[in-house]
Design an enzyme around this catalytic site. Sequence first.
Site, PDB file in Angstrom:
ATOM      1  N   ALA A  62      14.552 -12.917 -11.121  1.00 48.18           N
ATOM      2  CA  ALA A  62      15.036 -13.661  -9.959  1.00 48.18           C
ATOM      3  C   ALA A  62      15.621 -14.971 -10.480  1.00 48.18           C
ATOM      4  O   ALA A  62      15.246 -15.446 -11.562  1.00 48.18           O
ATOM      5  CB  ALA A  62      13.884 -13.924  -9.006  1.00 48.18           C
ATOM      6  N   GLY A 110      12.067 -10.050 -11.761  1.00 51.73           N
ATOM      7  CA  GLY A 110      12.754  -9.314 -10.702  1.00 51.73           C
ATOM      8  C   GLY A 110      13.662  -8.208 -11.226  1.00 51.73           C
ATOM      9  O   GLY A 110      13.935  -7.237 -10.514  1.00 51.73           O
ATOM     10  N   GLU A 162      11.425  -5.374 -11.720  1.00 48.70           N
ATOM     11  CA  GLU A 162      10.993  -4.948 -10.376  1.00 48.70           C
ATOM     12  C   GLU A 162      12.107  -4.196  -9.645  1.00 48.70           C
ATOM     13  O   GLU A 162      11.859  -3.211  -8.953  1.00 48.70           O
ATOM     14  CB  GLU A 162      10.525  -6.174  -9.584  1.00 48.70           C
ATOM     15  CG  GLU A 162       9.262  -6.781 -10.184  1.00 48.70           C
ATOM     16  CD  GLU A 162       8.947  -8.168  -9.627  1.00 48.70           C
ATOM     17  OE1 GLU A 162       9.753  -9.093  -9.824  1.00 48.70           O
ATOM     18  OE2 GLU A 162       7.903  -8.314  -8.981  1.00 48.70           O
ATOM     19  N   GLU A 189       6.605 -13.888 -15.137  1.00 56.18           N
ATOM     20  CA  GLU A 189       6.473 -14.921 -14.098  1.00 56.18           C
ATOM     21  C   GLU A 189       5.335 -15.889 -14.380  1.00 56.18           C
ATOM     22  O   GLU A 189       5.415 -17.070 -14.037  1.00 56.18           O
ATOM     23  CB  GLU A 189       6.255 -14.269 -12.720  1.00 56.18           C
ATOM     24  CG  GLU A 189       7.473 -13.553 -12.157  1.00 56.18           C
ATOM     25  CD  GLU A 189       7.586 -12.097 -12.573  1.00 56.18           C
ATOM     26  OE1 GLU A 189       6.902 -11.680 -13.530  1.00 56.18           O
ATOM     27  OE2 GLU A 189       8.375 -11.374 -11.938  1.00 56.18           O
TER      28      GLU A 189
HETATM   29  N1  CAA Z   1      17.368 -17.309 -13.527  1.00 56.43           N
HETATM   30  C1  CAA Z   1      18.407 -18.172 -13.642  1.00 56.43           C
HETATM   31  N2  CAA Z   1      19.143 -18.261 -14.761  1.00 56.43           N
HETATM   32  C2  CAA Z   1      18.807 -17.488 -15.805  1.00 56.43           C
HETATM   33  C3  CAA Z   1      17.737 -16.585 -15.751  1.00 56.43           C
HETATM   34  C4  CAA Z   1      17.003 -16.505 -14.543  1.00 56.43           C
HETATM   35  N3  CAA Z   1      15.989 -15.649 -14.382  1.00 56.43           N
HETATM   36  N4  CAA Z   1      17.642 -15.965 -16.947  1.00 56.43           N
HETATM   37  C5  CAA Z   1      18.627 -16.454 -17.718  1.00 56.43           C
HETATM   38  N5  CAA Z   1      19.331 -17.371 -17.028  1.00 56.43           N
HETATM   39  C6  CAA Z   1      20.481 -18.164 -17.492  1.00 56.43           C
HETATM   40  C7  CAA Z   1      20.039 -19.243 -18.462  1.00 56.43           C
HETATM   41  O1  CAA Z   1      19.563 -20.380 -17.767  1.00 56.43           O
HETATM   42  C8  CAA Z   1      21.332 -19.498 -19.194  1.00 56.43           C
HETATM   43  O2  CAA Z   1      22.161 -20.295 -18.404  1.00 56.43           O
HETATM   44  P1  CAA Z   1      22.875 -21.618 -19.030  1.00 56.43           P
HETATM   45  O3  CAA Z   1      23.815 -21.049 -20.063  1.00 56.43           O
HETATM   46  O4  CAA Z   1      23.555 -22.224 -17.862  1.00 56.43           O
HETATM   47  O5  CAA Z   1      21.785 -22.444 -19.648  1.00 56.43           O
HETATM   48  C9  CAA Z   1      21.968 -18.106 -19.276  1.00 56.43           C
HETATM   49  O6  CAA Z   1      21.351 -17.324 -18.252  1.00 56.43           O
HETATM   50  C10 CAA Z   1      21.729 -17.407 -20.604  1.00 56.43           C
HETATM   51  O7  CAA Z   1      20.325 -17.401 -20.845  1.00 56.43           O
HETATM   52  P2  CAA Z   1      19.669 -17.908 -22.227  1.00 56.43           P
HETATM   53  O8  CAA Z   1      20.517 -18.959 -22.857  1.00 56.43           O
HETATM   54  O9  CAA Z   1      18.247 -18.255 -21.959  1.00 56.43           O
HETATM   55  O10 CAA Z   1      19.794 -16.554 -23.080  1.00 56.43           O
HETATM   56  P3  CAA Z   1      18.869 -16.109 -24.308  1.00 56.43           P
HETATM   57  O11 CAA Z   1      19.537 -14.926 -24.916  1.00 56.43           O
HETATM   58  O12 CAA Z   1      18.558 -17.275 -25.201  1.00 56.43           O
HETATM   59  O13 CAA Z   1      17.471 -15.662 -23.632  1.00 56.43           O
HETATM   60  C11 CAA Z   1      16.098 -14.524 -21.988  1.00 56.43           C
HETATM   61  C12 CAA Z   1      17.431 -14.539 -22.798  1.00 56.43           C
HETATM   62  C13 CAA Z   1      14.926 -14.284 -22.924  1.00 56.43           C
HETATM   63  C14 CAA Z   1      16.208 -13.378 -21.004  1.00 56.43           C
HETATM   64  C15 CAA Z   1      15.932 -15.877 -21.263  1.00 56.43           C
HETATM   65  O14 CAA Z   1      17.139 -16.178 -20.559  1.00 56.43           O
HETATM   66  C16 CAA Z   1      14.800 -15.907 -20.262  1.00 56.43           C
HETATM   67  O15 CAA Z   1      13.652 -16.020 -20.648  1.00 56.43           O
HETATM   68  N6  CAA Z   1      15.133 -15.814 -18.949  1.00 56.43           N
HETATM   69  C17 CAA Z   1      14.155 -15.930 -17.892  1.00 56.43           C
HETATM   70  C18 CAA Z   1      13.280 -14.695 -17.793  1.00 56.43           C
HETATM   71  C19 CAA Z   1      12.264 -14.865 -16.689  1.00 56.43           C
HETATM   72  O16 CAA Z   1      11.399 -15.714 -16.750  1.00 56.43           O
HETATM   73  N7  CAA Z   1      12.384 -14.034 -15.645  1.00 56.43           N
HETATM   74  C20 CAA Z   1      11.491 -14.081 -14.493  1.00 56.43           C
HETATM   75  C21 CAA Z   1      12.126 -14.896 -13.391  1.00 56.43           C
HETATM   76  S1  CAA Z   1      11.022 -15.190 -12.030  1.00 56.43           S
HETATM   77  C22 CAA Z   1      11.039 -13.767 -11.146  1.00 56.43           C
HETATM   78  O17 CAA Z   1      11.749 -12.836 -11.466  1.00 56.43           O
HETATM   79  C23 CAA Z   1      10.157 -13.754  -9.924  1.00 56.43           C
HETATM   80  C24 CAA Z   1       9.982 -12.387  -9.339  1.00 56.43           C
HETATM   81  O18 CAA Z   1       8.954 -11.780  -9.399  1.00 56.43           O
HETATM   82  C25 CAA Z   1      11.039 -11.756  -8.581  1.00 56.43           C
END
Ligand code: CAA
Length: 262
Positions: free
Chosen positions: A70, A113, A116, A136
């Site tokens: 998400a 998400g 999910e 999360e």
């Molecule tokens: N939401 C918003 N933006 C996101 C995102 C997310 N879930 N995941 C990645 N992005 C964005 C980053 O902020 C980044 O944007 P900027 O260039 O503007 O900084 C861009 O996508 C590229 O991401 P990274 O630079 O982080 O890429 P990476 O290759 O270094 O890492 C990754 C990849 C490991 C997937 C890392 O992006 C990450 O950990 N993302 C978040 C994963 C996460 O925590 N997901 C759970 C979200 S909460 C949820 O989903 C609640 C639910 O139950 C529904």
Amino acid sequence: MTYETILTEVHGEGERGRVGLITLNRPKALNAINRQLTEEVLAAAQAFDADPSIGAIVITGSEKAFAAGADIKEMQPQGYIDMYLADWFGAWERLPAVRKPVIAAVAGFALGGGCELAMMADFIIAADTAKFGQPEIKLGVIPGMGGSQRLTRLIGRAKAMELVLTGRFIDAQEAERAGLVARVVPAAELLDDALKTAKTIAFHSLPVTLIAKEAVNRASETTLEEGLRFERRVFHSLFALEDQKEGMTAFIEKRAPAFKDR
Ligand code: CAA
């Protein structure tokens, strides 16, 4: 309808075997699921479900990410009352309610998400590059689009608990061993494989396919006794269809069946 966060296409010519493809398309955010993407995926899936020429649906992302979760930037400023009144993620109930088979074709990250969303599909075909996880907990929240419930039903309590409590990612092979994904294929073949699988499904009789999906889903919704009774009753009802006569006659006559969805 024109979409900004997804691409849609119809694959296949002719009257049968047509597949609706939905590609998540927010590359700069690794397909993070925001409200707009949510509404667009749901609208596209429901439009394909209502289109009589479509027999199955595939949802996919990019090579790098199916969806990285998400949208954290959209959620970060929200308060309890915002989340509660919007019933944040509640709209996703519309996806499992789609009656036609939905396949998730997953390459790269399927996190939070994203994992999910993939689990809302009827089954997942994973590229060998796929990574699944429910991270999360590291953000100070828990899964909100079904992770604690669907993951537990799919892979069992011990492994689901470990993944939800640690946020550890698992690769495609571990996901297959755990029963999260139906099959793992080389990344270069993922979309072709998923579309071919969906076309195979779409060539079958549509009402029989819908009933088969409903019957399998019953298994996680009811007792074994009730599920078996449901299966037998709907099995009997299929003998009212022309497609049952056609399917069995075609077998006996050693030819391919020509189903009419009747
Ligand atoms: N939401 C918003 N933006 C996101 C995102 C997310 N879930 N995941 C990645 N992005 C964005 C980053 O902020 C980044 O944007 P900027 O260039 O503007 O900084 C861009 O996508 C590229 O991401 P990274 O630079 O982080 O890429 P990476 O290759 O270094 O890492 C990754 C990849 C490991 C997937 C890392 O992006 C990450 O950990 N993302 C978040 C994963 C996460 O925590 N997901 C759970 C979200 S909460 C949820 O989903 C609640 C639910 O139950 C529904």
